[in-house]
Motif scaffolding. Structure first.
Motif, PDB file in Angstrom:
ATOM      1  N   GLU A 125      -8.609  17.906 -16.510  1.00 46.35           N
ATOM      2  CA  GLU A 125      -8.301  18.013 -17.937  1.00 46.35           C
ATOM      3  C   GLU A 125      -7.073  18.862 -18.207  1.00 46.35           C
ATOM      4  O   GLU A 125      -6.500  18.825 -19.280  1.00 46.35           O
ATOM      5  N   SER A 126      -6.653  19.619 -17.201  1.00 48.77           N
ATOM      6  CA  SER A 126      -5.484  20.471 -17.410  1.00 48.77           C
ATOM      7  C   SER A 126      -4.230  19.654 -17.741  1.00 48.77           C
ATOM      8  O   SER A 126      -3.280  20.175 -18.307  1.00 48.77           O
ATOM      9  N   ILE A 164      -4.073  17.292 -19.835  1.00 47.04           N
ATOM     10  CA  ILE A 164      -4.104  16.700 -21.177  1.00 47.04           C
ATOM     11  C   ILE A 164      -2.897  17.123 -22.011  1.00 47.04           C
ATOM     12  O   ILE A 164      -2.314  16.316 -22.746  1.00 47.04           O
ATOM     13  N   TYR A 177     -12.354  14.864 -25.078  1.00 48.64           N
ATOM     14  CA  TYR A 177     -12.140  16.271 -24.769  1.00 48.64           C
ATOM     15  C   TYR A 177     -11.774  17.069 -26.015  1.00 48.64           C
ATOM     16  O   TYR A 177     -11.043  18.059 -25.944  1.00 48.64           O
ATOM     17  N   PHE A 187     -10.175  10.125 -15.437  1.00 40.95           N
ATOM     18  CA  PHE A 187     -11.096  11.038 -16.127  1.00 40.95           C
ATOM     19  C   PHE A 187     -12.522  10.511 -16.091  1.00 40.95           C
ATOM     20  O   PHE A 187     -13.476  11.252 -15.977  1.00 40.95           O
ATOM     21  N   ARG A 226     -11.709  20.814 -26.259  1.00 44.19           N
ATOM     22  CA  ARG A 226     -10.707  21.615 -25.542  1.00 44.19           C
ATOM     23  C   ARG A 226      -9.320  21.484 -26.125  1.00 44.19           C
ATOM     24  O   ARG A 226      -8.374  22.084 -25.641  1.00 44.19           O
ATOM     25  N   ILE A 238      -9.114   9.848 -24.811  1.00 47.86           N
ATOM     26  CA  ILE A 238      -9.014  11.148 -24.137  1.00 47.86           C
ATOM     27  C   ILE A 238      -9.153  12.283 -25.160  1.00 47.86           C
ATOM     28  O   ILE A 238      -9.911  13.230 -24.946  1.00 47.86           O
ATOM     29  N   ASN A 247     -14.281  16.260 -16.010  1.00 42.82           N
ATOM     30  CA  ASN A 247     -14.121  17.721 -15.951  1.00 42.82           C
ATOM     31  C   ASN A 247     -13.359  18.209 -14.721  1.00 42.82           C
ATOM     32  O   ASN A 247     -13.694  19.210 -14.137  1.00 42.82           O
TER      33      ASN A 247
END
Lengths: 432, 792
Positions: free
Chosen positions: B409-410, B412, B438, B401, B441, B434, B406
């Protein structure tokens, strides 16, 4: 800045200060100091590392202690541990230690605690000859054997009766010449020179049968019993195969570079003429294929195993001494299998499944299948066991290497000559 | 009939028995007795009491008995007609480690050094080294060193080799003596002897050659040509010493030279062959290959497969192979490497598995094209649910990361599923980072972080610091919902913790948030510098030095030789010869001085700087190497109200009423929030008793050619000062110190020149105080304490 002179503490001149030989129980049963005595307590650092490593094979070969370096090798269930006080090339020390072990092997037929203890005087004499002030002195087996005779039963009986000794009465002349590896005045009634070309295949094959890596470690061992000062030349049908080679010091490198022939005055007796390495994968044939499936089931705590072996690239030769070794996960308690050929054993303590197959018959492929019983209540093994394959193919160097000629100069008699080829599996692994 | 009988003991006492036997009339009995003495020696028993008795046994014509006595202690027969006896005498001579006797050895030794027989001469050469060890002055006075130098020109290669060995050894105890005077003539002699001497002699000669600096590229090439045949030697130590010479002299060859390419090609096969040797040899070879691939990756770039791990390799070989695989990983071979690494991640050995997982992360960072594949491999591994694999995977995904923000991040969500299984601090800290990073999100970021907060005091410092920062980040991103959470964590960090790092960080956040939330946002949520591709590379000057020491212990430990046990090579730092244009006539000391000034600033300060910590650029607990702000306790938290009323209660409980002088310190413009940090102490006016952190080592001697700097920042009489202790841990005098401040976040700059009056002698320390002011240029996001050292 002007460099200033430093008075370092008293200099220890020797390269290898001391040697300790340690058995698998951690007992030091032999120590040799080439100069001052270093207390064996220095080995405590080693024992600590030994304990941490769990398996003896995993002890790091170079250890740092506050005042010394310990460099060790593991050979025949024994540790040869040397104590170093100055910056010495570690490879130098490791090579030397292996040479010591080789010499014991050569002299006593094996390198074990019992033979070393039984021959402690010869051992001590050997160590004294091999290293002077930490500098290697005589490490050639030929030279050593002239100075210190290897033991044999007959001689030790005679020695006991007559008070004879195992130290040669004539002094070795080899050390004085420019060919230290050969003694003078060699005489045989039958003059013969035999060469064994042995190739070992190191390979990793993945579970789909694809070769991940493959290489050949080749070696030419010689047994030369020729009178006088023979000068030999060996040439190959396909010397181009050999681009990564290591030679015995007797081989004239310039001749090899310019003509691709091996030209040498051989040592007397057994020696390794050259080793070579073939790594380009398209030159490495894989003689057998393995079809396998090993699976473990959570429910019922059991597993299944099914292995079949068949010929792949054998160049029309028979594969012999075929053997499969599987290092099973800890949870496997027992194996209930049927072998269509050969026998299998499963050692509960070492977790080794060994399937001894013998000759590979292309018409009727050997198969081993059945169930594995697992410890209940433990999770499924996380690791996949790897298969280790052993095999032998006579009269074939798998790389295709062939000796075309062997000529002798410098002597007039006609020697017997012979070359034998054999291919074996080295570290041949199949992943599951 | 074995020798084990010599070990049997009797009740009477061994020594007593042996003494009787040694004095026996029967030759046989004597011999047996000497053998017993030797047997006792082999097991470490003290048999020195038998000295006179053993020496008595010398009067014999039995060669074996004679040799046995030689083994025990010896006499000398330098006049014997047989050269081997003369040589044996000279060998044993060196073993008499008694100072008084050495003088009597000189004459026989001198004779032996000039002996007509080469075997005697070669043995005598070694004896000089032995004698030098006992009495160096004597050896010099007797002119033995000159004789030894003459032996380099001997007609017999073994004599040359031993003379070289003896001289190098003597030279090692006198790092600056000019014993090994290498010139083209001696080099030529060494090269001639190289072809004919024993394998061990070849090692000595090659190691000696490696110290030579050729005059030009042509000489360099011709030496290389004569050394390359050694690459085919069966002895791996010979091979590696030859590799050292070639690696060093190659530096002088122009890259466009055909021969340069040829040489590169010739180096690969022998290195590969070393890997088929015994595991101990492989290990040393791998440590050296690790250096070689960093210096010249092109040599082995096609040989990836030989580094693939076999399941029965010893663990120390496996770990080294893995490291080299990563160094060789490139776009061309990454698919293969990843397949291997995935395979290793299912092995038995936990250490190895962890390293394999980490290696996947390193691949992603090194080879951008592979990042996606690496991430999906890591996700596969997370699915295995093997606890330590999952934890390692999360740690490396955090790094990914940081390298590719960016982008991934999917994943996570998948990571969050494993939150409960994380029990190692590093993995917990990574996960928290993390979540914090993020937070916008992750819908339930507050819940996730709150769950960690419950056991705050049981967490390791690493996790606590991380949690603090993550929650502050969360607060700055979603201020409305998380006010309570941030108050909770600030209170935990500042009030209930004994850890000064944690408290400091808590206070700084607190103050930042209270004085200027905008600035806080700028600082805490600033864009982070991408992590470096190869943070694990060896620093270039050290690498150069290590390349010059290929094959030595230094190359195994990847530390400079000067860092070794007593009697290392002293100050001589070896450097690779530059390509042709560089001045070859440099004397060793100017060379090492140049090395100092060339030393580049630390590549990426991976830890330890204050701002870095605030941003949590690194997860390691902050070391106190950074100049900590004078964190006077009992602080000025009075202005906390910006955060809202909730904090009042905290302050009330914790700090009591602010001192009267307090407001003064806050009259400073609030926008200069950073300045304020430094004003904390001063404003309150605590001139003398102010706390200043103890000095910590800023620059270890190892990294700066022997100059060690430790220091601290303090405020004395209202003036910020940098107080340093400079220690010269090198072997030579240092002068002309200067200091330069990089643009830093506090605008710190020297208020006066650095005054170091004396030249600094070896092992001397001096205290230096440098007044500072804060009028220098301010650089907001740069790390604060990059100290660069110049000592011309």
């Amino acid at each position: 800045m002007t460099p200033c002179r430093v008075n370092v503490k008293r200099w220890q001149a020797e390269m290898i200060h001391s040697l300790f030989v340690i058995n698998h129980l951690g007992d030091i049963f032999l120590e040799k100091h080439w100069k001052s005595v270093i207390s064996r307590s220095v080995c405590d650092y080693f024992f600590e590392a030994r304990e941490k490593a769990v398996d003896p094979e995993n002890v790091p070969p170079v250890l740092q202690t506050p005042h010394h370096y310990l460099i060790s090798i593991y050979r025949g269930k024994l540790f040869f541990l040397s104590v170093i006080q100055t910056e010495v090339p570690p490879l130098f020390v490791i090579e030397f230690l292996h040479r010591v072990a080789d010499t014991f092997q050569d002299y006593f037929g094996e390198c074990s605690e019992s033979v070393i203890s039984d021959n402690v005087v010869i051992v001590y004499e050997l160590l004294e000859e091999m290293l002077d002030n930490g500098f290697p002195l005589a490490t050639e087996s030929n030279v050593l054997k002239e100075m210190i005779r290897p033991p044999n039963i007959l001689r030790s009986v005679v020695n006991t009766l007559t008070g004879g000794s195992n130290v040669g009465e004539t002094l070795p002349q080899g050390q004085l010449s420019n060919i230290p590896w050969r003694r003078a005045g060699v005489k045989y009634t039958n003059n013969e020179a035999y060469f064994d070309v042995t190739e070992e295949i190191d390979a990793i094959v993945d579970k789909s049968g694809t070769t991940v890596s493959a290489e050949i470690q080749g070696v030419i061992e010689a047994c030369v019993k020729l009178s006088g000062m023979p000068d030999l030349t060996m040439s190959f049908m396909n010397p181009r195969l050999l681009d990564d080679v290591s030679f015995h010091p007797c081989v004239r490198f310039r001749r090899w570079e310019s003509e691709r022939v091996l030209s040498f005055i051989p040592p007397d007796g057994n020696f390794t003429l050259m080793t070579y390495h073939i790594s380009s994968q398209n030159l490495v044939a894989i003689p057998v294929y393995v079809k396998q499936s090993i699976s473990f089931f959570e429910a019922g705590s059991c597993g299944r195993l099914d292995i079949t072996i068949g010929p792949k690239q054998t160049m029309g030769k028979t594969v012999e001494d075929l053997k499969v070794t599987v290092h099973m996960p800890k949870a496997v308690l027992n194996a209930n299998l049927t072998a269509s050929q050969g026998n299998y054993t499963y050692d509960f303590t070492t977790k080794l499944l060994v399937w001894d197959i013998g000759k590979l018959n292309p018409q009727k492929l050997p198969n081993l299948r059945g169930s594995l019983s697992m410890q209940t209540g433990v999770p499924n093994p996380e690791e996949n066991p790897s298969l280790n394959i052993d095999l032998k193919i006579q009269q074939l160097a798998i790389s295709g290497l062939k000796v075309s000629r062997l000529d002798m100069y410098g002597e007039t008699y006609k020697p017997f000559k012979g070359v034998k080829y054999v291919t074996k599996a080295g570290k041949f692994q199949v992943r599951t | 009939m074995t020798d084990s009988k010599y070990f049997t003991t009797t009740k009477k006492g061994e020594i007593f028995e042996l003494k009787a036997e040694l004095n026996s009339d029967k030759k046989e009995k004597k011999k047996e007795a000497v053998k017993k003495v030797i047997a006792s020696m082999t097991v470490g028993k003290d048999v020195s009491a038998l000295f006179p008795d053993v020496v008595n046994c010398m009067q014999t014509d039995n060669l074996e008995l004679k040799k046995l006595v030689y083994l025990y202690l010896m006499n000398y027969d330098c006049e014997d007609p047989n050269p081997l006896i003369r040589a044996l005498a000279v060998r044993t001579m060196g073993c008499i480690r008694v100072d008084k006797i050495t003088e009597y050895l000189c004459e026989p030794l001198r004779k032996c050094l000039k002996d007509e027989d080469p075997y005697v001469r070669k043995t005598a050469a070694v004896c000089v080294a032995k004698l030098h060890d006992i009495n160096a002055q004597l050896v010099e006075d007797q002119g033995f060193l000159d004789t030894l130098k003459d032996l380099i020109s001997d007609s017999n290669p073994m004599v040359v080799a031993n003379a070289v060995a003896a001289l190098s050894e003597i030279a090692e105890s006198h790092p600056n003596s000019n014993l090994m005077d290498l010139n083209p003539q001696t080099i030529n002699k060494l090269l001639t002897a190289l072809n004919e001497c024993t394998e061990w002699g070849q090692i000595f000669i090659l190691d000696c050659l490696a110290n030579y600096t050729p005059r030009d590229d042509r000489e360099s090439q011709s030496i290389c040509e004569r050394v390359t045949p050694r690459l085919s030697h069966a002895n791996s130590a010979v091979v590696l010493s030859a590799v050292k010479v070639l690696m060093k002299f190659m530096e002088m060859l122009p890259k466009d030279l055909d021969y340069y390419g040829t040489l590169l090609k010739k180096l690969a096969p022998p290195l590969v062959t070393l890997l088929s040797a015994e595991p101990e040899l492989q290990y040393v070879a791998l440590r050296n290959i690790n250096l070689i691939v960093q210096r010249r990756p092109e040599i082995l770039k096609h040989e990836m497969k030989v580094f693939f791990v076999k399941y029965n390799d010893p663990i120390y070989v496996k770990l080294e192979k893995l490291d080299i695989m990563i160094r060789l990983a490139s776009q061309a071979n990454i698919a293969q490497v990843l397949a291997e690494l995935k395979e290793y991640a299912t092995e038995v050995d936990v250490d190895f598995v962890r390293k394999a997982v980490r290696a996947i992360g390193r691949c992603a960072i090194k080879v951008e094209q592979s990042a996606e594949r690496c991430v999906s491999t890591l996700l596969d591994l997370i699915q295995t649910k093997v606890n330590y694999v999952v934890q390692e995977a999360i740690v490396v995904i955090k790094d990914i990361f940081r390298k590719y923000p960016n982008k991934y991040e999917s994943v996570i969500a998948t990571l969050c599923e494993n939150l409960d299984s994380l029990d190692e601090p590093e993995a917990r800290a990574a996960m928290i980072w993390i979540v914090g990073e993020y937070a916008e999100r992750i819908d339930n970021a507050d819940e996730l972080l709150e769950s960690f907060l419950e056991g705050f005091h049981d967490e390791s410092t690493q996790v606590q610091l991380q949690l603090l920062t993550a929650i502050v980040k969360l607060f700055l991103k979603k201020p409305t919902e998380t006010q309570e959470l941030v108050q909770q964590v600030l209170s935990l960090a500042t009030q209930d913790s004994d850890n000064p790092d944690l408290r400091d960080r808590g206070y700084i956040y607190w103050r930042l948030l209270s004085t200027d939330p905008v600035a806080a946002k700028e600082v805490v949520l600033a864009e982070k510098p991408l992590i470096s591709e190869e943070t694990d590379l060896i620093e270039p000057t050290l690498l150069e030095e290590l390349i010059c020491h290929i094959g030595t212990l230094a190359s195994v430990y990847h530390k400079p030789p000067s860092a070794f046990v007593e009697g290392s090579r002293g100050v001589q730092h070896k450097r690779l010869p530059g390509s042709t244009e560089s001045g070859e006539s440099e004397s060793p000391d100017t060379a090492s001085a140049a090395a100092v000034s060339d030393a580049p600033p630390a590549v990426i300060p991976s830890q330890g700087d204050l701002l870095g910590d605030l941003l949590n650029l690194d997860l390691t607990p902050p070391t106190t190497t950074g100049p900590p702000p004078p964190a006077s306790s009992g602080m000025q938290m009075g202005a906390m109200d910006l955060l809202g009323g909730g904090l009042d209660s905290l302050i009330g409980a914790g700090f009591g009423a602010p001192p009267a002088a307090m407001p003064a310190s806050f009259s400073a413009p609030v926008s200069g929030g950073l300045d304020d940090l430094f004003d904390l102490g001063g404003g309150v006016g605590m001139p003398m008793g102010a706390y200043s952190a103890p000095k910590t080592v800023w620059l270890p001697a190892l990294k700066a050619k022997g100059l060690e700097i430790s220091g601290t920042f303090a405020r004395r009489s209202g003036v910020i000062q940098m107080e340093m202790t400079l220690t010269n841990k090198a072997m030579s005098v240092m002068t002309d110190f200067a200091i330069q401040f990089n643009r830093n976040s506090f605008g710190l700059a020297p208020a006066g020149p650095l005054q170091v009056l004396t030249p600094l002698s070896p092992n001397q320390s001096i205290e230096v105080t440098l007044p500072l002011n804060t009028v220098g240029p301010v650089m907001k996001m740069e790390p604060l304490n990059n100290l660069q050292i110049r000592a011309p």
